[in-house]
Design a protein around this motif. Structure first.
Motif, PDB file in Angstrom:
ATOM      1  N   ASP A   1      54.964 123.610  45.580  1.00  0.00           N
ATOM      2  CA  ASP A   1      54.829 122.957  46.878  1.00  0.00           C
ATOM      3  C   ASP A   1      54.259 121.551  46.716  1.00  0.00           C
ATOM      4  O   ASP A   1      53.340 121.143  47.401  1.00  0.00           O
ATOM      5  CB  ASP A   1      53.980 123.786  47.828  1.00  0.00           C
TER       6      ASP A   1
ATOM      7  N   SER B   1      70.513 119.284  34.854  1.00  0.00           N
ATOM      8  CA  SER B   1      69.754 120.478  34.489  1.00  0.00           C
ATOM      9  C   SER B   1      68.254 120.200  34.498  1.00  0.00           C
ATOM     10  O   SER B   1      67.474 120.972  35.067  1.00  0.00           O
ATOM     11  CB  SER B   1      70.206 120.968  33.107  1.00  0.00           C
TER      12      SER B   1
ATOM     13  N   TRP C   1      66.711 117.754  36.049  1.00  0.00           N
ATOM     14  CA  TRP C   1      66.298 117.480  37.420  1.00  0.00           C
ATOM     15  C   TRP C   1      66.159 118.788  38.198  1.00  0.00           C
ATOM     16  O   TRP C   1      65.210 118.977  38.959  1.00  0.00           O
ATOM     17  CB  TRP C   1      67.300 116.548  38.114  1.00  0.00           C
ATOM     18  N   GLY C   2      67.105 119.699  38.011  1.00  0.00           N
ATOM     19  CA  GLY C   2      67.057 120.988  38.703  1.00  0.00           C
ATOM     20  C   GLY C   2      65.822 121.792  38.347  1.00  0.00           C
ATOM     21  O   GLY C   2      65.192 122.406  39.209  1.00  0.00           O
ATOM     22  N   LYS C   3      65.471 121.787  37.067  1.00  0.00           N
ATOM     23  CA  LYS C   3      64.256 122.496  36.634  1.00  0.00           C
ATOM     24  C   LYS C   3      63.013 121.882  37.266  1.00  0.00           C
ATOM     25  O   LYS C   3      62.130 122.602  37.747  1.00  0.00           O
ATOM     26  CB  LYS C   3      64.134 122.450  35.112  1.00  0.00           C
ATOM     27  N   THR C   4      62.955 120.559  37.275  1.00  0.00           N
ATOM     28  CA  THR C   4      61.810 119.861  37.874  1.00  0.00           C
ATOM     29  C   THR C   4      61.740 120.132  39.372  1.00  0.00           C
ATOM     30  O   THR C   4      60.667 120.395  39.917  1.00  0.00           O
ATOM     31  CB  THR C   4      61.911 118.339  37.621  1.00  0.00           C
ATOM     32  N   HIS C   5      62.883 120.087  40.014  1.00  0.00           N
ATOM     33  CA  HIS C   5      62.919 120.341  41.464  1.00  0.00           C
ATOM     34  C   HIS C   5      62.450 121.756  41.783  1.00  0.00           C
ATOM     35  O   HIS C   5      61.645 121.962  42.698  1.00  0.00           O
ATOM     36  CB  HIS C   5      64.339 120.110  41.984  1.00  0.00           C
ATOM     37  N   LYS C   6      62.935 122.723  41.012  1.00  0.00           N
ATOM     38  CA  LYS C   6      62.521 124.113  41.245  1.00  0.00           C
ATOM     39  C   LYS C   6      61.009 124.264  41.047  1.00  0.00           C
ATOM     40  O   LYS C   6      60.332 124.929  41.832  1.00  0.00           O
ATOM     41  CB  LYS C   6      63.274 125.049  40.294  1.00  0.00           C
ATOM     42  N   ARG C   7      60.483 123.613  40.009  1.00  0.00           N
ATOM     43  CA  ARG C   7      59.046 123.660  39.748  1.00  0.00           C
ATOM     44  C   ARG C   7      58.282 123.019  40.913  1.00  0.00           C
ATOM     45  O   ARG C   7      57.259 123.555  41.365  1.00  0.00           O
ATOM     46  CB  ARG C   7      58.751 122.940  38.427  1.00  0.00           C
ATOM     47  N   ASN C   8      58.780 121.882  41.412  1.00  0.00           N
ATOM     48  CA  ASN C   8      58.116 121.209  42.550  1.00  0.00           C
ATOM     49  C   ASN C   8      58.131 122.078  43.797  1.00  0.00           C
ATOM     50  O   ASN C   8      57.149 122.132  44.532  1.00  0.00           O
ATOM     51  CB  ASN C   8      58.815 119.869  42.859  1.00  0.00           C
ATOM     52  N   ILE C   9      59.227 122.746  44.049  1.00  0.00           N
ATOM     53  CA  ILE C   9      59.326 123.623  45.214  1.00  0.00           C
ATOM     54  C   ILE C   9      58.327 124.771  45.076  1.00  0.00           C
ATOM     55  O   ILE C   9      57.619 125.126  46.021  1.00  0.00           O
ATOM     56  CB  ILE C   9      60.759 124.166  45.387  1.00  0.00           C
ATOM     57  N   ARG C  10      58.289 125.378  43.889  1.00  0.00           N
ATOM     58  CA  ARG C  10      57.357 126.498  43.667  1.00  0.00           C
ATOM     59  C   ARG C  10      55.911 126.077  43.818  1.00  0.00           C
ATOM     60  O   ARG C  10      55.078 126.828  44.310  1.00  0.00           O
ATOM     61  CB  ARG C  10      57.582 127.091  42.282  1.00  0.00           C
TER      62      ARG C  10
END
Length: 125
Positions: free
Chosen positions: A123, A110, A112-121
């Motif tokens: 960029d 969870s 990691w998923g939040k961090t990944h989504k933030r990184n994608i947003r």
């Protein structure tokens, strides 16, 4: 020196192979689109009936839910409790103690998923 490097490489290959095998086993048991979602809902809800479980997991069909619950029960993650003394018979599903050993893994995923989504947003890559 070269012999030491060969031994280290051999040891590294063995450890890597063990880790890959362990991860493959874990993914085989809890992988797929629905299993972790079912486990999470059961852990959060406690005892829950089939239809309520289906309502809590958006998009899952009754047939798929039934099959996934059977797999999870076979692997010790879910317990099916039948209350035959009641009319109509009530069937509930609960997460097992074994299923709760996944809690740290789920929490790590969870985060990691939040961090990944933030990184994608942002960029960030």
């Amino acid at each position: 020196m070269e012999e030491s490097a060969i031994l280290n490489n051999s040891e590294c290959t063995r450890k890597c192979s063990e880790n890959l095998s362990a991860v493959e086993d874990a993914i085989y048991v809890i992988g797929g689109k629905w299993k972790l979602k079912i486990i999470i809902v059961l852990q959060e809800s406690g005892n829950i009936r089939f239809n309520e479980l289906q309502r809590n997991i958006q998009g899952i069909s009754a047939r798929v839910l039934s099959n996934e619950l059977k797999d999870l029960e076979l692997n010790g993650f879910v317990k099916r409790v039948v209350h035959a003394e009641q009319t109509p018979v009530i069937v509930e599903y609960i997460s097992t103690d074994y299923s709760r050993t996944l809690k740290p893994v789920i929490m790590a995923l969870s985060e990691w998923g939040k961090t990944h989504k933030r990184n994608i947003r942002e960029d960030a890559f």
